[in-house]
Design a protein around this motif. Structure first.
Motif, PDB file in Angstrom:
ATOM      1  N   ALA A 172      81.452  32.031  -4.768  1.00 12.66           N
ATOM      2  CA  ALA A 172      81.066  31.843  -6.170  1.00 12.66           C
ATOM      3  C   ALA A 172      82.167  32.263  -7.129  1.00 12.66           C
ATOM      4  N   SER A 173      83.294  32.762  -6.601  1.00  9.94           N
ATOM      5  CA  SER A 173      84.403  33.158  -7.470  1.00  9.94           C
ATOM      6  C   SER A 173      85.681  32.487  -6.983  1.00  9.94           C
ATOM      7  N   GLU A 174      86.647  32.351  -7.897  1.00 11.81           N
ATOM      8  CA  GLU A 174      87.927  31.732  -7.560  1.00 11.81           C
ATOM      9  C   GLU A 174      88.694  32.667  -6.633  1.00 11.81           C
ATOM     10  N   ALA A 175      88.842  32.236  -5.384  1.00 12.72           N
ATOM     11  CA  ALA A 175      89.504  33.075  -4.384  1.00 12.72           C
ATOM     12  C   ALA A 175      90.202  32.176  -3.373  1.00 12.72           C
ATOM     13  N   PRO A 176      91.406  31.693  -3.696  1.00 13.98           N
ATOM     14  CA  PRO A 176      92.119  30.802  -2.773  1.00 13.98           C
ATOM     15  C   PRO A 176      92.253  31.438  -1.398  1.00 13.98           C
ATOM     16  N   GLY A 177      91.973  30.639  -0.373  1.00 14.30           N
ATOM     17  CA  GLY A 177      92.085  31.133   0.994  1.00 14.30           C
ATOM     18  C   GLY A 177      90.821  31.775   1.517  1.00 14.30           C
ATOM     19  N   GLY A 178      89.793  31.960   0.679  1.00  9.86           N
ATOM     20  CA  GLY A 178      88.543  32.555   1.134  1.00  9.86           C
ATOM     21  C   GLY A 178      87.768  31.593   2.030  1.00  9.86           C
ATOM     22  N   VAL A 179      87.148  32.116   3.059  1.00 14.94           N
ATOM     23  CA  VAL A 179      86.416  31.286   4.024  1.00 14.94           C
ATOM     24  C   VAL A 179      85.087  31.959   4.369  1.00 14.94           C
ATOM     25  N   ILE A 180      83.983  31.142   4.390  1.00 12.68           N
ATOM     26  CA  ILE A 180      82.677  31.587   4.889  1.00 12.68           C
ATOM     27  C   ILE A 180      82.371  30.778   6.143  1.00 12.68           C
ATOM     28  N   ASP A 181      82.097  31.453   7.238  1.00 11.73           N
ATOM     29  CA  ASP A 181      81.883  30.768   8.509  1.00 11.73           C
ATOM     30  C   ASP A 181      80.634  31.332   9.189  1.00 11.73           C
ATOM     31  N   PRO A 182      79.597  30.475   9.383  1.00 12.05           N
ATOM     32  CA  PRO A 182      79.541  29.074   8.935  1.00 12.05           C
ATOM     33  C   PRO A 182      79.120  29.002   7.474  1.00 12.05           C
ATOM     34  N   ASP A 183      79.289  27.816   6.884  1.00 16.31           N
ATOM     35  CA  ASP A 183      78.851  27.681   5.489  1.00 16.31           C
ATOM     36  C   ASP A 183      77.357  27.396   5.399  1.00 16.31           C
ATOM     37  N   THR A 184      76.745  26.964   6.523  1.00 14.05           N
ATOM     38  CA  THR A 184      75.294  26.776   6.596  1.00 14.05           C
ATOM     39  C   THR A 184      74.818  27.322   7.948  1.00 14.05           C
ATOM     40  N   ALA A 185      73.775  28.143   7.895  1.00 12.62           N
ATOM     41  CA  ALA A 185      73.266  28.754   9.130  1.00 12.62           C
ATOM     42  C   ALA A 185      71.748  28.637   9.193  1.00 12.62           C
ATOM     43  N   LEU A 186      71.169  28.570  10.433  1.00  9.51           N
ATOM     44  CA  LEU A 186      69.712  28.548  10.644  1.00  9.51           C
ATOM     45  C   LEU A 186      69.210  29.965  10.872  1.00  9.51           C
ATOM     46  N   THR A 187      68.050  30.241  10.290  1.00  4.73           N
ATOM     47  CA  THR A 187      67.476  31.566  10.509  1.00  4.73           C
ATOM     48  C   THR A 187      66.967  31.688  11.941  1.00  4.73           C
ATOM     49  N   THR A 188      67.012  32.905  12.435  1.00  5.95           N
ATOM     50  CA  THR A 188      66.516  33.200  13.782  1.00  5.95           C
ATOM     51  C   THR A 188      65.001  33.330  13.750  1.00  5.95           C
ATOM     52  N   PRO A 200      58.527  36.422   8.307  1.00  2.00           N
ATOM     53  CA  PRO A 200      59.841  35.806   8.488  1.00  2.00           C
ATOM     54  C   PRO A 200      59.707  34.332   8.831  1.00  2.00           C
ATOM     55  N   VAL A 201      60.627  33.508   8.270  1.00  3.49           N
ATOM     56  CA  VAL A 201      60.629  32.068   8.488  1.00  3.49           C
ATOM     57  C   VAL A 201      61.783  31.718   9.416  1.00  3.49           C
ATOM     58  N   ALA A 202      61.463  31.115  10.562  1.00  8.64           N
ATOM     59  CA  ALA A 202      62.505  30.735  11.522  1.00  8.64           C
ATOM     60  C   ALA A 202      63.006  29.318  11.253  1.00  8.64           C
ATOM     61  N   ARG A 203      64.222  29.036  11.754  1.00  6.42           N
ATOM     62  CA  ARG A 203      64.849  27.719  11.690  1.00  6.42           C
ATOM     63  C   ARG A 203      64.905  27.166  10.275  1.00  6.42           C
ATOM     64  N   GLN A 204      65.117  28.045   9.336  1.00  8.40           N
ATOM     65  CA  GLN A 204      65.319  27.632   7.948  1.00  8.40           C
ATOM     66  C   GLN A 204      66.820  27.617   7.657  1.00  8.40           C
ATOM     67  N   GLN A 205      67.301  26.519   7.037  1.00  7.17           N
ATOM     68  CA  GLN A 205      68.721  26.422   6.694  1.00  7.17           C
ATOM     69  C   GLN A 205      69.052  27.301   5.472  1.00  7.17           C
ATOM     70  N   GLU A 245      63.540  35.929  13.818  1.00  9.67           N
ATOM     71  CA  GLU A 245      63.278  37.067  12.940  1.00  9.67           C
ATOM     72  C   GLU A 245      63.500  36.719  11.474  1.00  9.67           C
ATOM     73  N   GLY A 246      63.840  35.447  11.202  1.00  8.82           N
ATOM     74  CA  GLY A 246      64.032  35.006   9.824  1.00  8.82           C
ATOM     75  C   GLY A 246      65.403  35.350   9.247  1.00  8.82           C
ATOM     76  N   LYS A 247      66.333  35.751  10.119  1.00 11.32           N
ATOM     77  CA  LYS A 247      67.646  36.163   9.620  1.00 11.32           C
ATOM     78  C   LYS A 247      68.696  35.073   9.825  1.00 11.32           C
ATOM     79  N   ALA A 248      69.628  34.992   8.841  1.00 14.33           N
ATOM     80  CA  ALA A 248      70.799  34.110   8.940  1.00 14.33           C
ATOM     81  C   ALA A 248      72.028  34.927   8.536  1.00 14.33           C
ATOM     82  N   SER A 249      73.145  34.613   9.167  1.00 15.43           N
ATOM     83  CA  SER A 249      74.351  35.416   8.874  1.00 15.43           C
ATOM     84  C   SER A 249      75.595  34.535   8.864  1.00 15.43           C
ATOM     85  N   ALA A 250      76.658  35.090   8.247  1.00  9.86           N
ATOM     86  CA  ALA A 250      77.959  34.404   8.184  1.00  9.86           C
ATOM     87  C   ALA A 250      79.059  35.444   8.067  1.00  9.86           C
TER      88      ALA A 250
END
Length: 423
Positions: free
Chosen positions: A40-56, A29-34, A58-63
């Motif tokens: 990727a599809s047309e979806a007005p009102g769709g939100v990803i939070d955050p749009d950029t995350a650092l891996t833990t 696992p790679v830590a602190r990777q952005q 354990e190498g994990k990132a989530s949104a």
């Protein structure tokens, strides 16, 4: 790692976050990777939070993914920043956010014969607050006269629900409503026009059994009404008037029924004694009229003709009551004439004629039940019976024997198969 292939409603936050794992070539696992997340599809009102995350560590990132307003399938792409080839995708199945409003789609403003089905079904659509179709919503259909089939139906995957409409037996405007509780726009109203069905019967209205002098024009025209099987007037049909016994003439010889199915002609008598005229509608039927030509009668059925001092002798229904529906006016208007001993209409003075209902003791006859004669005829133009049943009318006048009408039917106004509304 997690969050793929979820299902949710448009505009709502998915239950599970989107999780990715970043590893190096050795599988560590790679830590602190952005990691960037994007729709990727047309979806007005769709939100990803955050749009950029650092891996833990354990190498994990989530949104977190809040779905857009478009139903169907939506897609999010996650990639390692600086390494675009390292990509994973997440899919979500998006349904309606909840039924919000109902609207008409098709079937409004149709026309058909009474008692028949409209050509096109009536269709409504239920949508969520974003305009996506909402399925599984029950719609109740109700008809003003006639019927619908089905009376209740749930919306399909396209948000639509439909029914077939069979018109009632009354001509004119009829309505159908589609409703569902708590929806904006409910009920949706569809308007249809019921026109008369095929001509079924030619009915005598007035002008029969008059008297006059040979060669004189009778005072009252001959009137017939062409009706369909439900008693609705049939317009724009030709009626031929054929002179029979006694000779004489009619004008016009051919006439056309009006909007309420009626038409008329005037009759000039021929030779003395019995004169006849037939009203004929091809393929439907014949109605006969009879008149008596007597020297010195002084014209058509209005004069005394029974001596120097004619007196009223009896009553007779000139226009019999027609079948109708409860609390609907009897049409055409009932007419009662006062006759002298010679059978001529008594016109020397006005006579007060009263009507009573004979039938169900609990039923009531409404309208103006007392009328004075004009030219020997009392006309009752707004008679109504408040309950269904089989009835007859009783006419009376002071000093004269009472007389009863023909039987007539009053139908339940709430039955789909009722008689036509003659209003």
């Amino acid at each position: 790692m997690d969050g793929n292939n979820q299902s949710g409603a448009a505009g709502e936050l998915l239950e599970r976050p989107l999780v990715v794992l970043v590893k190096d070539r050795r599988g560590v696992p790679v830590a602190r990777q952005q990691v960037a997340f994007r729709l990727a599809s047309e979806a007005p009102g769709g939100v990803i939070d955050p749009d950029t995350a650092l891996t833990t560590t354990e190498g994990k990132a989530s949104a977190q993914w809040t779905l857009g307003s478009t139903s169907g399938s939506q897609t999010v792409v996650a990639n390692v920043v600086g390494a675009d080839a390292l990509v994973v995708t997440f899919q979500a199945a998006v349904g309606a956010s909840g039924a919000n409003r109902i609207e008409g789609v098709s079937g409004d403003d149709q026309q058909a014969a009474v008692g028949t089905a409209l050509d096109d079904s009536l269709v409504v659509r239920v949508l969520d607050r974003f305009g996506n179709p909402a399925s599984g919503v029950e719609i109740s259909w109700d008809a003003d006269g006639g019927s619908v089939n089905p009376a209740a139906v749930s919306t399909g995957s396209d948000g639509r629900a439909a029914t077939y409409r069979i018109l009632g037996t009354s001509v004119g405007r009829q309505t159908t409503t589609a409703s569902s509780v708590r929806l904006e726009g409910s009920p949706v109203t569809f308007r249809s026009t019921a026109v008369p069905g095929s001509a079924s019967e030619l009915v005598r209205v007035s002008g029969d059994h008059q008297r006059g002098s040979p060669g004189a024009e009778l005072a009252d025209p001959l009137v017939v009404r062409l009706v369909d099987a439900q008693g609705n007037g049939v317009p724009n049909r030709a009626v031929s008037w054929v002179v029979g016994a006694g000779g004489g003439s009619v004008a016009p010889v051919n006439s056309t029924t009006s909007d309420n199915g009626e038409t008329s002609t005037t009759w000039t008598l021929g030779a003395a004694d019995t004169n006849t005229v037939n009203a004929v509608v091809s393929g439907v039927g014949v109605v006969a009229f009879m008149a008596i030509a007597r020297g010195g009668d002084g014209g058509g059925g209005g004069g005394g003709g029974g001596g120097d001092n004619p007196e009223p002798s009896r009553l007779a229904f000139r226009v019999q009551p027609s079948d109708t529906r409860e609390d609907k006016a009897i049409s055409p208007a009932v007419e009662v004439q006062v006759l002298d001993r010679s059978g001529n209409r008594f016109t020397e003075r006005e006579v007060e004629v009263k009507l009573e209902l004979s039938g169900d003791n609990d039923s009531k006859l409404r309208g103006d039940l007392s009328r004075r004669t004009k030219s020997g005829v009392a006309t009752f133009s707004d008679l109504r019976v408040d309950r269904p049943g089989d009835y007859e009318l009783r006419a009376s006048a002071e000093g004269l024997p009472s007389v009863r009408s023909d039987h007539f039917q009053v139908q339940d106004d709430h039955q789909g198969g009722d008689h036509g509304d003659h209003d």
